[in-house]
Write an enzyme that holds these catalytic residues in place. Sequence first.
Site, PDB file in Angstrom:
ATOM      1  N   CYS A   1       1.707 -31.397   2.797  1.00  0.00           N
ATOM      2  CA  CYS A   1       1.505 -32.066   1.503  1.00  0.00           C
ATOM      3  C   CYS A   1       1.329 -33.580   1.640  1.00  0.00           C
ATOM      4  O   CYS A   1       0.964 -34.251   0.682  1.00  0.00           O
ATOM      5  CB  CYS A   1       2.672 -31.746   0.579  1.00  0.00           C
ATOM      6  SG  CYS A   1       2.861 -29.980   0.319  1.00  0.00           S
TER       7      CYS A   1
ATOM      8  N   HIS B   1       2.612 -36.804  -4.894  1.00  0.00           N
ATOM      9  CA  HIS B   1       2.300 -35.403  -4.586  1.00  0.00           C
ATOM     10  C   HIS B   1       2.877 -34.532  -5.699  1.00  0.00           C
ATOM     11  O   HIS B   1       4.054 -34.654  -6.058  1.00  0.00           O
ATOM     12  CB  HIS B   1       2.890 -35.034  -3.220  1.00  0.00           C
ATOM     13  CG  HIS B   1       2.924 -33.569  -2.987  1.00  0.00           C
ATOM     14  ND1 HIS B   1       1.815 -32.771  -3.159  1.00  0.00           N
ATOM     15  CD2 HIS B   1       3.934 -32.728  -2.611  1.00  0.00           C
ATOM     16  CE1 HIS B   1       2.139 -31.518  -2.899  1.00  0.00           C
ATOM     17  NE2 HIS B   1       3.415 -31.463  -2.569  1.00  0.00           N
TER      18      HIS B   1
ATOM     19  N   ASN C   1       1.724 -26.693  -7.129  1.00  0.00           N
ATOM     20  CA  ASN C   1       1.700 -27.541  -5.933  1.00  0.00           C
ATOM     21  C   ASN C   1       0.511 -27.106  -5.072  1.00  0.00           C
ATOM     22  O   ASN C   1       0.528 -26.029  -4.489  1.00  0.00           O
ATOM     23  CB  ASN C   1       3.026 -27.357  -5.188  1.00  0.00           C
ATOM     24  CG  ASN C   1       3.093 -28.141  -3.886  1.00  0.00           C
ATOM     25  OD1 ASN C   1       2.081 -28.608  -3.375  1.00  0.00           O
ATOM     26  ND2 ASN C   1       4.282 -28.269  -3.344  1.00  0.00           N
TER      27      ASN C   1
HETATM   28  N1  COA Z   1      12.838 -17.123 -11.149  1.00  0.00           N
HETATM   29  C1  COA Z   1      14.102 -16.847 -11.561  1.00  0.00           C
HETATM   30  N2  COA Z   1      15.172 -17.154 -10.823  1.00  0.00           N
HETATM   31  C2  COA Z   1      14.975 -17.727  -9.626  1.00  0.00           C
HETATM   32  C3  COA Z   1      13.688 -18.025  -9.135  1.00  0.00           C
HETATM   33  C4  COA Z   1      12.606 -17.697  -9.965  1.00  0.00           C
HETATM   34  N3  COA Z   1      11.326 -17.949  -9.593  1.00  0.00           N
HETATM   35  N4  COA Z   1      13.799 -18.613  -7.923  1.00  0.00           N
HETATM   36  C5  COA Z   1      15.114 -18.671  -7.650  1.00  0.00           C
HETATM   37  N5  COA Z   1      15.813 -18.140  -8.677  1.00  0.00           N
HETATM   38  C6  COA Z   1      17.267 -17.992  -8.799  1.00  0.00           C
HETATM   39  C7  COA Z   1      17.961 -17.957  -7.473  1.00  0.00           C
HETATM   40  O1  COA Z   1      17.972 -16.654  -6.951  1.00  0.00           O
HETATM   41  C8  COA Z   1      19.322 -18.445  -7.846  1.00  0.00           C
HETATM   42  O2  COA Z   1      20.033 -17.387  -8.418  1.00  0.00           O
HETATM   43  P1  COA Z   1      21.611 -17.206  -8.129  1.00  0.00           P
HETATM   44  O3  COA Z   1      22.241 -18.451  -8.684  1.00  0.00           O
HETATM   45  O4  COA Z   1      21.930 -15.974  -8.865  1.00  0.00           O
HETATM   46  O5  COA Z   1      21.737 -17.099  -6.648  1.00  0.00           O
HETATM   47  C9  COA Z   1      19.067 -19.444  -8.955  1.00  0.00           C
HETATM   48  O6  COA Z   1      17.749 -19.139  -9.464  1.00  0.00           O
HETATM   49  C10 COA Z   1      19.063 -20.873  -8.455  1.00  0.00           C
HETATM   50  O7  COA Z   1      18.240 -20.924  -7.293  1.00  0.00           O
HETATM   51  P2  COA Z   1      17.986 -22.253  -6.557  1.00  0.00           P
HETATM   52  O8  COA Z   1      17.104 -22.023  -5.379  1.00  0.00           O
HETATM   53  O9  COA Z   1      19.306 -22.925  -6.328  1.00  0.00           O
HETATM   54  O10 COA Z   1      17.176 -23.055  -7.685  1.00  0.00           O
HETATM   55  P3  COA Z   1      16.825 -24.570  -7.764  1.00  0.00           P
HETATM   56  O11 COA Z   1      17.437 -25.150  -8.979  1.00  0.00           O
HETATM   57  O12 COA Z   1      17.045 -25.292  -6.473  1.00  0.00           O
HETATM   58  O13 COA Z   1      15.264 -24.501  -8.031  1.00  0.00           O
HETATM   59  C11 COA Z   1      13.222 -24.858  -6.822  1.00  0.00           C
HETATM   60  C12 COA Z   1      14.427 -23.932  -7.048  1.00  0.00           C
HETATM   61  C13 COA Z   1      12.371 -24.251  -5.718  1.00  0.00           C
HETATM   62  C14 COA Z   1      12.425 -24.934  -8.111  1.00  0.00           C
HETATM   63  C15 COA Z   1      13.735 -26.278  -6.448  1.00  0.00           C
HETATM   64  O14 COA Z   1      14.707 -26.175  -5.440  1.00  0.00           O
HETATM   65  C16 COA Z   1      12.636 -27.162  -5.987  1.00  0.00           C
HETATM   66  O15 COA Z   1      11.726 -27.468  -6.728  1.00  0.00           O
HETATM   67  N6  COA Z   1      12.709 -27.662  -4.748  1.00  0.00           N
HETATM   68  C17 COA Z   1      11.646 -28.458  -4.176  1.00  0.00           C
HETATM   69  C18 COA Z   1      10.583 -27.536  -3.666  1.00  0.00           C
HETATM   70  C19 COA Z   1       9.291 -28.230  -3.373  1.00  0.00           C
HETATM   71  O16 COA Z   1       8.854 -29.051  -4.125  1.00  0.00           O
HETATM   72  N7  COA Z   1       8.683 -27.849  -2.261  1.00  0.00           N
HETATM   73  C20 COA Z   1       7.437 -28.363  -1.840  1.00  0.00           C
HETATM   74  C21 COA Z   1       7.550 -29.744  -1.368  1.00  0.00           C
HETATM   75  S1  COA Z   1       6.054 -30.302  -0.720  1.00  0.00           S
END
Ligand code: COA
Length: 333
Positions: free
Chosen positions: A118, A260, A290
């Site tokens: 990215c 980004h 993304n």
């Molecule tokens: N739909 C519903 N629930 C979901 C889910 C989805 N698509 N993805 C994860 N969950 C659930 C998980 O299983 C977890 O459940 P639990 O509490 O029962 O275990 C809960 O939601 C929280 O998951 P978590 O991974 O802690 O969520 P988060 O708040 O960290 O959000 C992202 C997840 C991916 C949106 C976030 O971490 C993020 O945006 N990170 C940056 C990623 C990124 O930008 N990557 C590219 C960079 S170039």
Amino acid sequence: MKSLMIQGAKILATGSAVPSSSFSNNEISKVVDTSDAWITTRTGIKERRLLKGVDKSIIDLAVLASKKALDKILMDPSQIDLIILATSSPNDLFGSASKIQYEIGAINAVAFDLTAACSGFVLSLVTASQFLQTGVYRNILIVGADVLSKWVDWSDRGTCILFGDAAGAAILQSCSSIDNSILGFQLNSDGNYSKHLSIAYEHNIVPHSELNLYQGSFKHISMNGKEVYKFAVFQVPLSILKCLNSLNMSVDQVDWLVLHQANERILTAIAEKLSISSNKVIANLHKYGNTSAASIPLALDEAIQDNKISHNDIVVIAGFGAGLTWGTIIIRW
Ligand code: COA
């Protein structure tokens, strides 16, 4: 970062291309256990574009984006000296840039791929500006393109909701140093955290055990979302501040922040840390998700088409992602 600048560099035109097929949050919730409400609240994404069809590849999107940029300035492709394709999803591991070179008819250009996920477009912009500012080349086409829909695990709801396919292009040209518009940059990598976001290679031993060779294939995208989130919100503002400081510029001078397009919460958190008004943040990720190396040129191209960015505006561009790699480039438009 001091560089030997014999002449200046400027962006002449941008172009972008997205697949025609869109995939909404409601549609994705039929594939994995998720919902429009969850995706919207956590990411800001409403839909993404997916490249469908067995005969379609990153080349189709990259060529279209490049032709649109060329058409805007009526530039003959034979005038291009160098093509850099920033991608992590080439359709040939040896590189896809030369296919773009052939398809657009850039008969005088050398072409190569640059892999920095990215951050790829920011690194391409910096690489191109070095070739221009040292007087080596006159016209350079850079393309950020990715089709990560081909690399996500469509059963992993933590990642498949995030990514979309797209390409964005920019044509840069050398100019007198007084007209230089690529003012400065600041780049970083930390391989210690590469495990948090990767498409790892998985190998098996080759049947002839006397060879003691391993061959395999690449797996799907794996990501530790929380770690990537923390990294982006902590490191990107520091990179932007370092870059502004190196140019004796202040945050108040920033007209536009083009980050980004990973996640709306990340964009908001970075802008808040820098005390930059949300009105100055360019965002289109609700429509495309993304799109990796394509996200910055896609956002830039749309902002230009919407007449947001004006002559002499200070545009701060920052990329971040797998590697982990992150960096900033500051442009006077
Ligand atoms: N739909 C519903 N629930 C979901 C889910 C989805 N698509 N993805 C994860 N969950 C659930 C998980 O299983 C977890 O459940 P639990 O509490 O029962 O275990 C809960 O939601 C929280 O998951 P978590 O991974 O802690 O969520 P988060 O708040 O960290 O959000 C992202 C997840 C991916 C949106 C976030 O971490 C993020 O945006 N990170 C940056 C990623 C990124 O930008 N990557 C590219 C960079 S170039």
